[in-house]
Scaffold this motif. Structure first.
Motif, PDB file in Angstrom:
ATOM      1  N   TYR A  81     -12.702  10.911  -8.771  1.00 40.76           N
ATOM      2  CA  TYR A  81     -11.400  11.017  -9.428  1.00 40.76           C
ATOM      3  C   TYR A  81     -10.796   9.633  -9.653  1.00 40.76           C
ATOM      4  O   TYR A  81     -10.838   8.767  -8.776  1.00 40.76           O
ATOM      5  CB  TYR A  81     -10.433  11.861  -8.581  1.00 40.76           C
ATOM      6  CG  TYR A  81     -10.866  13.298  -8.450  1.00 40.76           C
ATOM      7  CD1 TYR A  81     -10.556  14.234  -9.434  1.00 40.76           C
ATOM      8  CD2 TYR A  81     -11.615  13.712  -7.343  1.00 40.76           C
ATOM      9  CE1 TYR A  81     -10.968  15.556  -9.318  1.00 40.76           C
ATOM     10  CE2 TYR A  81     -12.027  15.031  -7.225  1.00 40.76           C
ATOM     11  CZ  TYR A  81     -11.700  15.950  -8.216  1.00 40.76           C
ATOM     12  OH  TYR A  81     -12.115  17.250  -8.099  1.00 40.76           O
ATOM     13  N   ILE A  82     -10.280   9.448 -10.858  1.00 38.14           N
ATOM     14  CA  ILE A  82      -9.473   8.276 -11.177  1.00 38.14           C
ATOM     15  C   ILE A  82      -8.150   8.806 -11.747  1.00 38.14           C
ATOM     16  O   ILE A  82      -7.988  10.008 -11.958  1.00 38.14           O
ATOM     17  CB  ILE A  82     -10.168   7.335 -12.182  1.00 38.14           C
ATOM     18  CG1 ILE A  82     -10.594   8.100 -13.444  1.00 38.14           C
ATOM     19  CG2 ILE A  82     -11.381   6.692 -11.515  1.00 38.14           C
ATOM     20  CD1 ILE A  82      -9.569   8.185 -14.516  1.00 38.14           C
ATOM     21  N   THR A  83      -7.206   7.905 -11.981  1.00 43.06           N
ATOM     22  CA  THR A  83      -5.924   8.310 -12.586  1.00 43.06           C
ATOM     23  C   THR A  83      -5.626   7.402 -13.768  1.00 43.06           C
ATOM     24  O   THR A  83      -5.716   6.176 -13.660  1.00 43.06           O
ATOM     25  CB  THR A  83      -4.768   8.185 -11.569  1.00 43.06           C
ATOM     26  OG1 THR A  83      -5.048   8.997 -10.429  1.00 43.06           O
ATOM     27  CG2 THR A  83      -3.454   8.639 -12.199  1.00 43.06           C
ATOM     28  N   LEU A  84      -5.322   8.014 -14.895  1.00 41.43           N
ATOM     29  CA  LEU A  84      -4.719   7.289 -16.010  1.00 41.43           C
ATOM     30  C   LEU A  84      -3.610   8.164 -16.568  1.00 41.43           C
ATOM     31  O   LEU A  84      -3.855   9.308 -16.961  1.00 41.43           O
ATOM     32  CB  LEU A  84      -5.713   6.942 -17.112  1.00 41.43           C
ATOM     33  CG  LEU A  84      -5.083   6.111 -18.252  1.00 41.43           C
ATOM     34  CD1 LEU A  84      -5.969   4.938 -18.655  1.00 41.43           C
ATOM     35  CD2 LEU A  84      -4.763   6.964 -19.472  1.00 41.43           C
ATOM     36  N   GLN A 133      -5.450   3.785 -12.169  1.00 38.89           N
ATOM     37  CA  GLN A 133      -5.685   3.513 -10.753  1.00 38.89           C
ATOM     38  C   GLN A 133      -7.047   4.051 -10.342  1.00 38.89           C
ATOM     39  O   GLN A 133      -7.425   5.171 -10.708  1.00 38.89           O
ATOM     40  CB  GLN A 133      -4.586   4.163  -9.904  1.00 38.89           C
ATOM     41  CG  GLN A 133      -4.598   3.779  -8.443  1.00 38.89           C
ATOM     42  CD  GLN A 133      -3.330   4.244  -7.744  1.00 38.89           C
ATOM     43  OE1 GLN A 133      -2.713   5.244  -8.134  1.00 38.89           O
ATOM     44  NE2 GLN A 133      -2.915   3.532  -6.720  1.00 38.89           N
ATOM     45  N   MET A 134      -7.789   3.239  -9.595  1.00 35.69           N
ATOM     46  CA  MET A 134      -9.046   3.673  -8.995  1.00 35.69           C
ATOM     47  C   MET A 134      -9.018   3.327  -7.515  1.00 35.69           C
ATOM     48  O   MET A 134      -8.687   2.199  -7.139  1.00 35.69           O
ATOM     49  CB  MET A 134     -10.254   3.001  -9.659  1.00 35.69           C
ATOM     50  CG  MET A 134     -11.596   3.378  -9.005  1.00 35.69           C
ATOM     51  SD  MET A 134     -13.028   2.519  -9.725  1.00 35.69           S
ATOM     52  CE  MET A 134     -13.184   3.428 -11.268  1.00 35.69           C
ATOM     53  N   SER A 135      -9.349   4.296  -6.679  1.00 38.39           N
ATOM     54  CA  SER A 135      -9.330   4.074  -5.237  1.00 38.39           C
ATOM     55  C   SER A 135     -10.597   3.354  -4.801  1.00 38.39           C
ATOM     56  O   SER A 135     -11.614   3.326  -5.512  1.00 38.39           O
ATOM     57  CB  SER A 135      -9.232   5.414  -4.505  1.00 38.39           C
ATOM     58  OG  SER A 135     -10.440   6.147  -4.659  1.00 38.39           O
ATOM     59  N   ALA A 136     -10.549   2.808  -3.593  1.00 46.20           N
ATOM     60  CA  ALA A 136     -11.721   2.140  -3.028  1.00 46.20           C
ATOM     61  C   ALA A 136     -12.872   3.122  -2.838  1.00 46.20           C
ATOM     62  O   ALA A 136     -14.038   2.783  -3.071  1.00 46.20           O
ATOM     63  CB  ALA A 136     -11.356   1.483  -1.693  1.00 46.20           C
ATOM     64  N   ALA A 174      -8.707  -0.780  -7.930  1.00 47.39           N
ATOM     65  CA  ALA A 174      -7.900  -1.511  -8.904  1.00 47.39           C
ATOM     66  C   ALA A 174      -6.824  -0.595  -9.468  1.00 47.39           C
ATOM     67  O   ALA A 174      -6.964   0.632  -9.483  1.00 47.39           O
ATOM     68  CB  ALA A 174      -8.770  -2.044 -10.045  1.00 47.39           C
ATOM     69  N   SER A 175      -5.733  -1.211  -9.901  1.00 46.17           N
ATOM     70  CA  SER A 175      -4.672  -0.478 -10.598  1.00 46.17           C
ATOM     71  C   SER A 175      -3.944  -1.468 -11.502  1.00 46.17           C
ATOM     72  O   SER A 175      -4.011  -2.679 -11.305  1.00 46.17           O
ATOM     73  CB  SER A 175      -3.695   0.170  -9.610  1.00 46.17           C
ATOM     74  OG  SER A 175      -3.008  -0.834  -8.864  1.00 46.17           O
TER      75      SER A 175
END
Length: 341
Positions: free
Chosen positions: A201-204, A230-233, A273-274
C-alpha cells in the motif's frame, strides 16, 4: 507532441454512470505492451495474470465528501466549493463555482452555520484559498454536510457513497477515488495473497490534476498540479525485495504508478518517502518503477491516456481503446479495467 494525437471517438453511452452491484463483475482487457496484442476477459481473471512473487501496489487514499454547497453570507447567492488540498491552520485550496463571486474576504456559510469558509486569497489555476471555521470535529462536519465529488461526466446520483471508495481506503485526503482499485473486494485480495502475490500500500491524495484537462497543444508545456504522496518503510522494503527476487511490481491505477515513478526518479530505489509530486508521464518517459499497470479506461486527450501510452506505445494503447469501444466496454470511473503487462 500534440494533444490531438491522444484523441479517440467515444460514444456517450459507453460512459459508465453507475457502479456494477458486484465490484468484481467488470470486464478486463489485457494488453501486451510490447506486441500490442489484446485479450478479452473478466476482472476475476486478474488472479490468473499474476504470478507467485509478484506484488500489487494499491493506493489506500480515502475520498473526502469534498463537495460543499453553501451561500454567501451577505447576499445569499449559491456557492459550490470543492476541497482539493489541506493547508495549514484549517485553510484549504479549493475550486469554487462561480469563482467570480468569491473574492478575498468573501464568507460562505454551509448548513445551519456548522461550517463557514472565508476566502483568504487566490490559488493556482483559478482556485481559492478558504479558511474553515466549524463547530466540533471537522471531518464529522464534512461527513454531515459534504457530498462525494463524483466526476462531471457522471450524471447519476450515487445512493451508496462507499461505492466510490475502495475496500482498502484508509487515509483521508482525496478529491477523487483511485478508480482502478474499485474492482477489488476483500475476498479477491485474500485469494490473490493465497497465490503468493504480495500486496503493498502507498498513498497519493488525488487532487486538481484529476479534474484539469490539458489546455495546451504541445503536451510538453502542460503543468501537473502537485499531489501529496507517501510510502512507508515497510512498503519500500517489500518492493525492493520483490525486485531483488525477480518478481513484478503491478501498479494498481495511475496514482500508484505516479507515486512509484516519483520515488524511483528522486531516489533511484524504493525507500520511505513523502512529499508533493507533480510528475508528468508521457511517451518518451522511461518507466522504471513498475512492470505492469492495472487501470481503467480514461478520457480522450487526458494526462492519464498519455501515462498509459508511455508504458506501452501510443499506437498500441489507442488501438486497444478502439477495440474496447467496438466491444462495448464501459469507460471511466465506474467502467471496466485494462491490464497492461
Amino acid at each position: 507532441m500534440n494533444v490531438e494525437e491522444f484523441d479517440f471517438e467515444l460514444p456517450d453511452e459507453l460512459i459508465a454512470q453507475t457502479p456494477l452491484p458486484d465490484r468484481t463483475a467488470s470486464r478486463l482487457l489485457v494488453l501486451d505492451r510490447k506486441t500490442g496484442e489484446t485479450k478479452d476477459g473478466h476482472f476475476l481473471s486478474i488472479i490468473d495474470e499474476l504470478n507467485e512473487g509478484d506484488c500489487l501496489v494499491l493506493n489506500d487514499t480515502r475520498v473526502l465528501p469534498a463537495r460543499l454547497y453553501g451561500s454567501k453570507k451577505d447576499t445569499g447567492a449559491s456557492i459550490e466549493i470543492l476541497l482539493l488540498k489541506q493547508l495549514e491552520d484549517d485553510q484549504w485550496e479549493t475550486l469554487v463555482k462561480p469563482a467570480k463571486r468569491v473574492k478575498k474576504g468573501t464568507e460562505v456559510v454551509f448548513g445551519d452555520g456548522q461550517l463557514t469558509a472565508i476566502c483568504t486569497g487566490e490559488a493556482e489555476h483559478g482556485g481559492r484559498i478558504m479558511k474553515m471555521s466549524y463547530i466540533g470535529i471537522f471531518h464529522e462536519v464534512l461527513d454531515e454536510l459534504g457530498e462525494m465529488p463524483l466526476p462531471p461526466y457522471i450524471k447519476e446520483t450515487l445512493p451508496d457513497q462507499e461505492r466510490y471508495q475502495t475496500v482498502f481506503a484508509k487515509n483521508r485526503g482525496s478529491a477523487a477515488a483511485p478508480t482502478a482499485g474499485l474492482h477489488f473486494t476483500k475476498e479477491l485480495l485474500t485469494s490473490i495473497e493465497k497465490k503468493g502475490v504480495h500486496i503493498a500500500y502507498i498513498t497519493l491524495h488525488v487532487g486538481l490534476g484529476t479534474f484539469r484537462p490539458v489546455s495546451v497543444e504541445n503536451i510538453e508545456e502542460h503543468e501537473m498540479h502537485a499531489e501529496f504522496y507517501q510510502m512507508s518503510a515497510g512498503t519500500a522494503r517489500l518492493l525492493q525485495s520483490v525486485r531483488g527476487n525477480g518478481g513484478r511490481i503491478i501498479a494498481v491505477g495511475t496514482t500508484s504508478a505516479r507515486t512509484l515513478e516519483t520515488i524511483i526518479k528522486d531516489h533511484g530505489q524504493f525507500l520511505e518517502a513523502s512529499g508533493w509530486t507533480s510528475i508528468f508521464i508521457y511517451p518518451g518517459y522511461e518507466v522504471r518503477g513498475f512492470d505492469g499497470l492495472l487501470t481503467n479506461f480514461h478520457l480522450p486527450k487526458s494526462t492519464l491516456v498519455m501515462l498509459v501510452s508511455a508504458f506501452s506505445t501510443k499506437e498500441y494503447v489507442l488501438n486497444a481503446y478502439r477495440h474496447a469501444v467496438n466491444e462495448r466496454y464501459r469507460f471511466f470511473s465506474f467502467g471496466d479495467a485494462m491490464l497492461i503487462r
